[in-house]
Write a protein that holds these residues in place. Structure first.
Motif, PDB file in Angstrom:
ATOM      1  N   LEU A  38      62.018  45.695   5.483  1.00 18.27           N
ATOM      2  CA  LEU A  38      60.798  45.282   4.788  1.00 18.27           C
ATOM      3  C   LEU A  38      59.602  46.112   5.245  1.00 18.27           C
ATOM      4  N   ALA A  39      59.522  46.367   6.543  1.00 19.08           N
ATOM      5  CA  ALA A  39      58.426  47.182   7.064  1.00 19.08           C
ATOM      6  C   ALA A  39      58.465  48.587   6.478  1.00 19.08           C
ATOM      7  N   LEU A  40      59.648  49.167   6.380  1.00 20.59           N
ATOM      8  CA  LEU A  40      59.782  50.503   5.786  1.00 20.59           C
ATOM      9  C   LEU A  40      59.374  50.484   4.314  1.00 20.59           C
ATOM     10  N   GLY A  41      59.756  49.428   3.618  1.00 20.08           N
ATOM     11  CA  GLY A  41      59.366  49.322   2.215  1.00 20.08           C
ATOM     12  C   GLY A  41      57.860  49.258   2.034  1.00 20.08           C
ATOM     13  N   LEU A  42      57.183  48.519   2.902  1.00 21.03           N
ATOM     14  CA  LEU A  42      55.722  48.435   2.822  1.00 21.03           C
ATOM     15  C   LEU A  42      55.073  49.756   3.222  1.00 21.03           C
ATOM     16  N   ILE A  43      55.703  50.510   4.127  1.00 22.97           N
ATOM     17  CA  ILE A  43      55.165  51.810   4.530  1.00 22.97           C
ATOM     18  C   ILE A  43      55.200  52.807   3.377  1.00 22.97           C
ATOM     19  N   THR A  44      56.172  52.646   2.465  1.00 26.02           N
ATOM     20  CA  THR A  44      56.268  53.580   1.342  1.00 26.02           C
ATOM     21  C   THR A  44      55.142  53.406   0.322  1.00 26.02           C
ATOM     22  N   VAL A  45      54.445  52.263   0.370  1.00 21.62           N
ATOM     23  CA  VAL A  45      53.400  51.999  -0.627  1.00 21.62           C
ATOM     24  C   VAL A  45      52.296  53.057  -0.599  1.00 21.62           C
ATOM     25  N   PRO A  46      51.702  53.391   0.569  1.00 24.33           N
ATOM     26  CA  PRO A  46      50.666  54.441   0.573  1.00 24.33           C
ATOM     27  C   PRO A  46      51.183  55.790   0.096  1.00 24.33           C
ATOM     28  N   TYR A  47      52.438  56.089   0.381  1.00 23.81           N
ATOM     29  CA  TYR A  47      53.018  57.345  -0.087  1.00 23.81           C
ATOM     30  C   TYR A  47      53.139  57.355  -1.609  1.00 23.81           C
ATOM     31  N   SER A  48      53.523  56.214  -2.165  1.00 20.72           N
ATOM     32  CA  SER A  48      53.647  56.135  -3.628  1.00 20.72           C
ATOM     33  C   SER A  48      52.298  56.257  -4.307  1.00 20.72           C
ATOM     34  N   LEU A  49      51.244  55.726  -3.685  1.00 18.07           N
ATOM     35  CA  LEU A  49      49.907  55.817  -4.269  1.00 18.07           C
ATOM     36  C   LEU A  49      49.403  57.260  -4.319  1.00 18.07           C
ATOM     37  N   GLN A  50      49.975  58.116  -3.491  1.00 20.28           N
ATOM     38  CA  GLN A  50      49.579  59.522  -3.495  1.00 20.28           C
ATOM     39  C   GLN A  50      50.244  60.309  -4.618  1.00 20.28           C
ATOM     40  N   HIS A  51      51.229  59.693  -5.277  1.00 22.13           N
ATOM     41  CA  HIS A  51      51.950  60.371  -6.364  1.00 22.13           C
ATOM     42  C   HIS A  51      51.730  59.597  -7.652  1.00 22.13           C
ATOM     43  N   GLU A  52      50.570  59.777  -8.244  1.00 22.56           N
ATOM     44  CA  GLU A  52      50.240  59.027  -9.453  1.00 22.56           C
ATOM     45  C   GLU A  52      51.050  59.472 -10.666  1.00 22.56           C
ATOM     46  N   ASP A  53      51.718  60.639 -10.568  1.00 23.73           N
ATOM     47  CA  ASP A  53      52.531  61.101 -11.689  1.00 23.73           C
ATOM     48  C   ASP A  53      53.890  60.427 -11.751  1.00 23.73           C
ATOM     49  N   ALA A  54      54.206  59.592 -10.771  1.00 21.33           N
ATOM     50  CA  ALA A  54      55.450  58.809 -10.738  1.00 21.33           C
ATOM     51  C   ALA A  54      56.691  59.664 -10.580  1.00 21.33           C
ATOM     52  N   ASN A  55      56.537  60.903 -10.106  1.00 22.01           N
ATOM     53  CA  ASN A  55      57.701  61.773  -9.942  1.00 22.01           C
ATOM     54  C   ASN A  55      58.674  61.242  -8.895  1.00 22.01           C
ATOM     55  N   VAL A  56      58.137  60.658  -7.823  1.00 20.67           N
ATOM     56  CA  VAL A  56      59.009  60.120  -6.784  1.00 20.67           C
ATOM     57  C   VAL A  56      59.828  58.954  -7.319  1.00 20.67           C
ATOM     58  N   MET A  57      59.180  58.053  -8.042  1.00 24.35           N
ATOM     59  CA  MET A  57      59.884  56.914  -8.612  1.00 24.35           C
ATOM     60  C   MET A  57      60.980  57.368  -9.564  1.00 24.35           C
ATOM     61  N   LEU A  58      60.682  58.345 -10.401  1.00 27.35           N
ATOM     62  CA  LEU A  58      61.668  58.849 -11.352  1.00 27.35           C
ATOM     63  C   LEU A  58      62.822  59.540 -10.633  1.00 27.35           C
ATOM     64  N   ALA A  59      62.525  60.254  -9.550  1.00 22.70           N
ATOM     65  CA  ALA A  59      63.577  60.945  -8.802  1.00 22.70           C
ATOM     66  C   ALA A  59      64.512  59.948  -8.122  1.00 22.70           C
ATOM     67  N   LEU A  60      63.945  58.910  -7.518  1.00 26.11           N
ATOM     68  CA  LEU A  60      64.780  57.914  -6.850  1.00 26.11           C
ATOM     69  C   LEU A  60      65.580  57.090  -7.855  1.00 26.11           C
ATOM     70  N   SER A  61      64.988  56.822  -9.011  1.00 25.33           N
ATOM     71  CA  SER A  61      65.723  56.124 -10.065  1.00 25.33           C
ATOM     72  C   SER A  61      66.880  56.970 -10.563  1.00 25.33           C
ATOM     73  N   GLU A  62      66.635  58.270 -10.724  1.00 23.52           N
ATOM     74  CA  GLU A  62      67.695  59.170 -11.158  1.00 23.52           C
ATOM     75  C   GLU A  62      68.815  59.221 -10.129  1.00 23.52           C
ATOM     76  N   TRP A  63      68.459  59.213  -8.846  1.00 23.92           N
ATOM     77  CA  TRP A  63      69.475  59.210  -7.791  1.00 23.92           C
ATOM     78  C   TRP A  63      70.349  57.959  -7.879  1.00 23.92           C
ATOM     79  N   ALA A  64      69.730  56.790  -7.989  1.00 23.52           N
ATOM     80  CA  ALA A  64      70.488  55.541  -8.042  1.00 23.52           C
ATOM     81  C   ALA A  64      71.384  55.485  -9.278  1.00 23.52           C
ATOM     82  N   GLN A  65      70.878  55.953 -10.417  1.00 22.16           N
ATOM     83  CA  GLN A  65      71.667  55.921 -11.649  1.00 22.16           C
ATOM     84  C   GLN A  65      72.822  56.908 -11.601  1.00 22.16           C
ATOM     85  N   ARG A  66      72.610  58.063 -10.962  1.00 20.73           N
ATOM     86  CA  ARG A  66      73.710  59.024 -10.829  1.00 20.73           C
ATOM     87  C   ARG A  66      74.793  58.493  -9.897  1.00 20.73           C
ATOM     88  N   ILE A  67      74.394  57.841  -8.821  1.00 18.12           N
ATOM     89  CA  ILE A  67      75.375  57.257  -7.909  1.00 18.12           C
ATOM     90  C   ILE A  67      76.199  56.197  -8.633  1.00 18.12           C
TER      91      ILE A  67
END
Length: 240
Positions: free
Chosen positions: A138-167
């Motif tokens: 849970l702590a790691l998940g909350l730590i990712t929030v500031p990192y996600s706010l730095q990527h307003e283009d949502a590229n990180v979210m799309l990349a991780l979603s693509e990884w999960a769907q490919r797996i």
């Protein structure tokens, strides 16, 4: 060497963890059905349990549902209704609220288990370990929030979603690179999440498969009969 390690961690390890979770859960349910329980300690100490348990379960259910839908839903399905940027912002806000609630509840449960003498004595190593692992996750998940706010283009979210769907769909080519290119909190969060899948059959987490959802729509009412204590107290001994 780094390419080999990334492939091992983010392509091979997910299948190992999922296979052990599925096969191990089936074997445990078949061979040790009486251990398939949550092991509640409510009888030992009710204080802190209700608030901690309610906050934790509400938060974890929202997080589980959000991660499942968010990661496994292809972008082409929702792009006609919501943009990737808006979806990421929604995930950050909702995930942060659910994460904080879950974190507070789990912290209360950990404090209760580690600092109450009666509960600490009756707790196993697995009970304590899984709570600490979930707390770190849970702590790691909350730590990712500031990192996600730095990527307003949502590229990180799309990349991780693509990884999960490919797996999930066994399209393993290029999966490791999708995660290896991200910041360390994302990588640590994914690896620890896979580790939770790995140890799932050997912990109390298995009880989530047996959640009594059927009670929501069960017909009729449950009949509970109270023993007549007054009649027992006035009953004469045998022979009188």
């Amino acid at each position: 060497m780094s390419d080999y390690l990334n492939t091992l961690l983010f392509t091979v390890y997910p299948y190992v963890a999922l296979a052990i979770m599925i096969i191990g859960s089936i074997l445990r349910y078949d061979r040790e059905p009486y251990t398939w329980r949550s092991g509640s300690s409510q009888l030992l100490r009710r204080k802190q349990l209700m608030w901690g348990s309610v906050l934790f379960h509400i938060g974890i259910l929202f997080l589980f549902l959000g991660h499942s839908v968010g990661l496994l839903t292809p972008h082409s399905v929702y792009e006609h209704f919501i943009t990737a940027e808006a979806k990421q912002l929604l995930a950050i806000v909702a995930g942060s609220i659910a994460g904080v609630l879950c974190f507070i509840g789990l912290t209360m449960l950990i404090h209760r288990r580690f600092f109450d003498p009666r509960i600490r004595v009756t707790s196993t190593f697995a009970d304590n370990a899984i709570l600490v692992i979930l707390w770190v996750q849970l702590a790691l998940g909350l730590i990712t929030v500031p990192y996600s706010l730095q990527h307003e283009d949502a590229n990180v979210m799309l990349a991780l979603s693509e990884w999960a769907q490919r797996i999930l769909t066994l399209r393993i080519e290029g999966t490791a690179e999708l995660v290896a290119a991200q910041a360390w909190p994302y990588q640590a969060h994914i690896l620890l999440g896979l580790t939770i899948f790995l140890i799932f059959p050997f912990s109390r987490l298995v009880h989530m498969f047996s959640a009594p959802i059927r009670y929501v729509w069960r017909p009729g009412y449950q009949v509970v009969r109270e023993r007549n204590r007054r009649a027992q107290q006035t009953r004469l001994p045998a022979g009188e």
